[in-house]
Write a protein that holds these residues in place. Sequence first.
Motif, PDB file in Angstrom:
ATOM      1  N   UNK A 178     -15.051  26.104  19.428  1.00  0.00           N
ATOM      2  CA  UNK A 178     -13.555  25.973  19.158  1.00  0.00           C
ATOM      3  C   UNK A 178     -13.478  26.768  17.829  1.00  0.00           C
ATOM      4  N   UNK A 179     -14.454  26.554  16.868  1.00  0.00           N
ATOM      5  CA  UNK A 179     -14.230  27.107  15.517  1.00  0.00           C
ATOM      6  C   UNK A 179     -14.312  28.612  15.630  1.00  0.00           C
ATOM      7  N   UNK A 180     -15.357  29.238  16.524  1.00  0.00           N
ATOM      8  CA  UNK A 180     -15.326  30.578  16.368  1.00  0.00           C
ATOM      9  C   UNK A 180     -14.594  31.596  17.723  1.00  0.00           C
ATOM     10  N   UNK A 232     -11.518  31.536  20.919  1.00  0.00           N
ATOM     11  CA  UNK A 232     -10.000  31.211  20.950  1.00  0.00           C
ATOM     12  C   UNK A 232      -9.848  30.295  22.109  1.00  0.00           C
ATOM     13  N   UNK A 233     -10.139  28.997  21.916  1.00  0.00           N
ATOM     14  CA  UNK A 233     -10.409  27.984  22.917  1.00  0.00           C
ATOM     15  C   UNK A 233      -9.937  26.764  21.910  1.00  0.00           C
ATOM     16  N   UNK A 234      -9.101  25.785  22.417  1.00  0.00           N
ATOM     17  CA  UNK A 234      -8.516  24.692  21.726  1.00  0.00           C
ATOM     18  C   UNK A 234      -9.487  23.553  22.143  1.00  0.00           C
ATOM     19  N   UNK A 235     -10.020  22.893  21.258  1.00  0.00           N
ATOM     20  CA  UNK A 235     -10.897  21.526  21.440  1.00  0.00           C
ATOM     21  C   UNK A 235      -9.951  20.314  21.725  1.00  0.00           C
ATOM     22  N   UNK A 236     -10.480  19.562  22.660  1.00  0.00           N
ATOM     23  CA  UNK A 236      -9.684  18.430  22.969  1.00  0.00           C
ATOM     24  C   UNK A 236     -10.686  17.236  22.877  1.00  0.00           C
ATOM     25  N   UNK A 237     -11.304  17.381  22.441  1.00  0.00           N
ATOM     26  CA  UNK A 237     -12.184  16.050  22.152  1.00  0.00           C
ATOM     27  C   UNK A 237     -11.343  15.230  21.219  1.00  0.00           C
ATOM     28  N   UNK A 238     -11.899  13.859  21.152  1.00  0.00           N
ATOM     29  CA  UNK A 238     -10.883  12.778  20.216  1.00  0.00           C
ATOM     30  C   UNK A 238     -11.016  13.399  18.619  1.00  0.00           C
ATOM     31  N   UNK A 239     -11.733  14.363  18.152  1.00  0.00           N
ATOM     32  CA  UNK A 239     -11.805  14.864  16.756  1.00  0.00           C
ATOM     33  C   UNK A 239     -10.271  15.610  16.713  1.00  0.00           C
ATOM     34  N   UNK A 240      -9.746  15.881  17.757  1.00  0.00           N
ATOM     35  CA  UNK A 240      -8.461  16.610  17.685  1.00  0.00           C
ATOM     36  C   UNK A 240      -7.566  15.298  17.430  1.00  0.00           C
ATOM     37  N   UNK A 241      -6.624  15.382  16.398  1.00  0.00           N
ATOM     38  CA  UNK A 241      -6.003  14.343  16.002  1.00  0.00           C
ATOM     39  C   UNK A 241      -4.764  13.810  16.851  1.00  0.00           C
TER      40      UNK A 241
END
Length: 380
Positions: A171-173, A175-184
């Motif tokens: 997700x950092x590198x 074009x894909x959005x991270x949807x784990x709970x580290x996502x506020x």
Amino acid sequence: MPVRIPYQPLSMRSGELEATRVSADQRTVRGVLARYAEFLPISDATPALSLAEGDTPLLPAPRLAQWVGVDDLHLKYEGANPTGSFKDRGMVVAVAKAIEAGSTTIICASTGNTSASAAAYAARAGIKAVVLLPAGKVARGKLAQAVVAGATVVTLDGNFDQALAVARDLARDYRVALVNSVNPHRIAGQTTAAFEVCDVLGDAPEVVALPVGNGGNVTAYSEGFRIYKAASRSTRMPLFIGAQAAGAAPLVHGAPVEHPETVATAIRIGNPASWTSAVNAVRSSGGEFSAVTDDAILQAYHAVAELEGVFCEPASAAGIAALRIAVRAGRVASQTQAVCVLTGNGLKDPDRAMPESFSAMALSPDAAALADRLALAPRS
Ligand code: F0G
């Protein structure tokens, strides 16, 4: 055969979304975005995504209360969410915000439930989902949910913690959005469960017991109760009991666990991503993290089904087991009003419910013979 509809993300169907807004009233619009909009990070630009998540039952559980040892026990039955777990509350917000920001692909690492939820909301919104799972450690029902919704399912030769590290790198590198709970946005959506508990009880309960894996959900509950108190919708903060499986209890030991193991595969996590916020939530409440053995988890899992008719997955029962231990040790008074959060539906992991030795009573279809075997009293 996959169903093929030309790709058209939800945010593009403005006419349709407008219609949803215009017809919006309490009966037709369901789901957490509509219900708790004032407390969520959404705007007119956020797509009106919903699978009618949230508004789950808060069941009084008098027989289980006796077994646990408290006067007043309610079960927040999150297994009633559309994909069968609490993840839907946060996923709907995370996916809607990802679309708003222009994403067309989401990614998550998961012990199963997050992947089921991500797959369903991506399908609903018309975008792509990639799910990274620890090989061989995901309950079959959860895997089936990701597959049927058309997610790209990848198994990794490693545990959840390693899968999450890879998802974060991608997700950092890319074009894909991270949807784990580290996502506020996930945490924001999950605060709505605390709102619902207060709305039903009229205030926050004294004690909330729940399973803790990555630490996102306890963080969200704490945040939700804090927001409601600040808005004068409730008057107090509950004490949190955070249940971890004994073989995967980094927050109890205060150090990561390299090889986490437990029957409660949903919380088989050795290095929680929300470590600090989970510790703050529990400590500031005057509560505790508790390590519960697999035996104690399975005992609670059977007790809630047999005493209340409520089928949850093993991880969900860890909170009940931990509450019972705290009451027996005198750390929670028996006069307490407590809520146990049942995070996931038992149908996700049916193999766990059936002893290998189980075999049904096999009889021929003959009423008299059955009555005899079942020792039924005749109508006089
Ligand atoms: N209960 C269930 C049923 C879960 O699936 C999870 C987490 C938890 C409790 C713990 O919640 O991580 O916010 O502390 N499942 C994640 C997943 C890890 O991938 O489905 P947490």
